[in-house]
Enzyme design. Structure first.
Site, short mmCIF file in Angstrom:
data_model
loop_
_atom_site.label_atom_id
_atom_site.label_comp_id
_atom_site.label_asym_id
_atom_site.label_seq_id
_atom_site.Cartn_x
_atom_site.Cartn_y
_atom_site.Cartn_z
N ASN A 1 -8.40 3.30 8.41
CA ASN A 1 -7.78 2.19 9.13
C ASN A 1 -7.97 2.22 10.64
O ASN A 1 -7.84 1.22 11.30
CB ASN A 1 -6.28 2.12 8.82
CG ASN A 1 -5.61 3.46 8.87
OD1 ASN A 1 -6.03 4.39 8.18
ND2 ASN A 1 -4.59 3.59 9.68
N GLY B 1 0.81 -1.22 0.00
CA GLY B 1 0.00 0.00 0.00
C GLY B 1 0.84 1.26 0.00
O GLY B 1 0.53 2.23 -0.71
N CYS C 1 0.40 1.51 13.07
CA CYS C 1 1.53 2.05 12.32
C CYS C 1 2.22 3.16 13.12
O CYS C 1 3.34 3.51 12.82
CB CYS C 1 1.07 2.59 10.97
SG CYS C 1 0.29 1.33 9.98
N1 PLP Z 1 -3.05 2.71 3.64
C1 PLP Z 1 -3.80 2.30 4.68
C2 PLP Z 1 -5.19 2.81 4.82
C3 PLP Z 1 -3.27 1.40 5.62
O1 PLP Z 1 -4.02 1.00 6.64
C4 PLP Z 1 -1.94 0.94 5.45
C5 PLP Z 1 -1.33 0.06 6.45
O2 PLP Z 1 -1.65 0.10 7.62
C6 PLP Z 1 -1.22 1.39 4.33
C7 PLP Z 1 -1.80 2.28 3.45
C8 PLP Z 1 0.17 0.91 4.06
O3 PLP Z 1 0.14 -0.37 3.48
P1 PLP Z 1 1.43 -1.31 3.50
O4 PLP Z 1 1.56 -1.81 4.91
O5 PLP Z 1 1.10 -2.40 2.55
O6 PLP Z 1 2.57 -0.50 3.06
#
Ligand code: PLP
Length: 388
Positions: A153, A74, A327
Site C-alpha cells: 500500500n 480488509g 493509516c
Molecule cells: N490491507 C491493505 C494492504 C491496506 O492497504 C488496507 C487499508 O489501507 C487494509 C488492509 C485495511 O482495509 P480496510 O480499510 O478495508 O479495513
C-alpha cells in the site's frame, strides 16, 4: 475549497465512490431495505441482489461464488483468516513479510503475544520484494499459515505471489494474500496466483467503505470468527450489509471493465509524473520496484525535507497526497515499510506517496508538476540538512 474540486491523489487510502456504484446502492437503503434472510418478496429481492454481487465478485476473482464471504473490509478479512489458521489446528508458526499492512502484522503480533504462536517476519529487498528462498527456509513442520501481500500500500511493489504460493503448496502450508491494493489495478485471478485465501476491500476500488470480502478456496478449512446467525454459510454472522454488498458487486464489475479497457492509463500517468518531477527537482529518489508494481502508486523521497511539509504545501493548493501510509498518519516516525527498505533516515522522512484513481486526469497530474518544484525549493531553502 469545494470538496468536489480537489485533486485527490490519495487513492491508496480510499477512493471516491463511482457515481454508478452510488446509484446501484441507492434502492437498498430505503426501498428494497428488507433483511435478505426473510422469506417475503422484498426480502427475497434483496437476497437476489446479494447473490448477484457475489457472482460479480467471483467473476472478478475467477472463483466460484461459494468461495466468497462478505466481511466489513480488509482488516476483518485479514484478522479472520489469520486467527482462524492459528486458533484451529495444532500448528503455531506464522510467516509473513515485514511490509504487510498493520491488519496482518498486528494480528500476527496478537497471536504471538497471547496464544503461544511463533512468527517469522520475512525481510524484503531494497525494492520491497520478499524472497522465495527465504520463505522456503522459514517453513517448518509447525507452520500454520503464510501470509504475504499481493501489492504493498505504500510503495506499490507486487510480490511474487505465484512462486510463494507454489512453495507453500509443495509443503502443504496454506497461503493467504492481502490483495486490498491490487484489486482493480492489476488482474487478480485466484487460480492463476495459486492462493488458498485472499482479502479485499471495496473502498479501495471506488466502492463503499465498510464492506469487503474474504476468498477461501473450496477445501481449505476456515472457522467462524464472528458468531451469531447463519449468514455467509454460517461462517460470518450478522445481518448482511445489502447496500454495501451491492456496491461491492457494482464496483467489482466496473473494476473489471476498467482493467480490460484502460489497464495502462494510470501506469502511463505515473511514469509521466515521475519523469517530469525528477527532471525538475534535484535529488529525488523513487521507492518501490520500478517494474513489479501496481500502476497507480508513485512513492518518492525528496531529500532534505519532511514528507509532511510537502503534503501540507500541496494541500494548500487543493492537492491531496500522503506521506508514509495514511493509516498511520499522525505518527511522524518513518513507516515500517520504508524502514524495511533500509532507506536512509533522510530519505524515509522525505517520502511522499501519490496514488492515482480511475478518474485521475492528465490535467491534474500537470498541476502537481507545476506546483511541486516550488514547494520543494521553498522548504529546502529552510532546511539545514539541504544546506549542508
Ligand atoms: N490491507 C491493505 C494492504 C491496506 O492497504 C488496507 C487499508 O489501507 C487494509 C488492509 C485495511 O482495509 P480496510 O480499510 O478495508 O479495513
Amino acid at each position: 475549497m469545494d470538496d468536489a474540486k480537489i485533486i485527490y491523489l490519495d487513492n491508496a487510502a480510499t477512493t471516491r465512490m463511482d457515481q454508478e456504484v452510488v446509484e446501484a446502492m441507492r434502492p437498498y437503503f430505503s426501498e428494497t431495505f428488507a433483511n435478505p434472510a426473510t422469506l417475503y418478496q422484498i426480502g427475497q429481492k434483496a437476497a437476489k441482489e446479494v447473490d448477484k454481487a457475489r457472482d460479480r465478485l467471483a467473476a472478478l476473482l475467477n472463483c466460484s461464488p461459494e468461495e466468497v464471504y462478505f466481511t466489513s473490509g480488509g482488516t476483518e478479512s485479514d484478522n479472520w483468516l489469520i486467527k482462524s489458521a492459528a486458533w484451529h489446528g495444532n500448528k503455531k508458526h506464522l510467516i509473513t513479510s515485514a511490509i504487510e499492512h498493520h491488519a496482518v502484522l498486528e494480528s500476527v503480533h496478537y497471536l504471538v503475544e497471547n496464544f503461544g504462536c511463533r512468527s517469522t517476519i520475512l525481510n524484503v529487498d531494497k525494492h520491497g520484494l520478499a524472497s522465495p528462498d527465504a520463505l522456503r527456509k522459514a517453513i517448518s513442520k509447525d507452520t500454520a499459515l503464510v501470509s504475504v501481500m499481493h501489492a504493498n500500500n505504500e510503495i506499490g511493489t507486487v510480490e511474487p505471489i505465484c512462486e510463494l504460493a507454489a512453495i507453500c503448496r509443495e509443503n502443504g502450508v496454506p497461503f493467504h494474500t492481502d490483495a486490498v491494493q491490487s484489486i482493480g489495478k492489476i488482474p487478480v485471478d485466484v487460480k492463476a496466483l495459486g492462493v488458498d485465501s485472499l482479502s479485499l476491500s471495496a473502498h479501495k476500488f471506488h466502492g463503499p467503505k465498510g464492506i469487503g470480502a474474504l476468498y477461501v478456496r473450496k477445501g481449505v478449512a476456515i472457522q467462524s470468527f464472528i458468531h451469531g446467525g447463519g449468514q455467509e454459510q454460517g461462517l460470518r454472522a450478522g445481518t448482511s450489509n445489502v447496500p454495501g454488498i451491492v456496491g461491492l458487486g457494482a464496483a467489482a464489475e466496473l473494476a473489471q471493465k476498467h482493467l480490460e479497457k484502460h489497464g495502462n492509463r494510470e501506469w502511463e500517468l505515473v511514469e509521466y509524473l515521475w519523469n517530469k518531477l525528477s527532471a525538475s527537482i534535484p535529488k529525488l529518489t523513487r521507492n518501490g520496484h520500478p517494474e513489479l508494481r501496481i500502476p497507480n502508486i508513485l512513492n518518492i523521497s525528496v531529500f532534505g525535507i519532511e514528507g509532511e511539509a510537502i503534503l501540507l504545501g500541496l494541500d494548500q493548493h487543493g492537492i491531496q497526497i500522503s506521506s508514509g501510509s495514511a493509516c498511520t498518519t499522525g505518527n511522524l516516525e518513518a513507516s515500517h515499510v520504508l524502514t524495511a527498505l533500509k532507506l536512509s533516515p533522510a530519505e524515509a522522512r522525505g517520502a511522499v506517496r501519490f496514488s492515482l484513481g480511475r478518474k485521475t486526469t492528465k490535467a491534474e497530474i500537470d498541476r502537481v508538476i507545476e506546483i511541486m518544484p516550488g514547494i520543494a525549493e521553498r522548504f529546502r531553502a529552510m532546511s539545514p540538512l539541504w544546506k549542508n
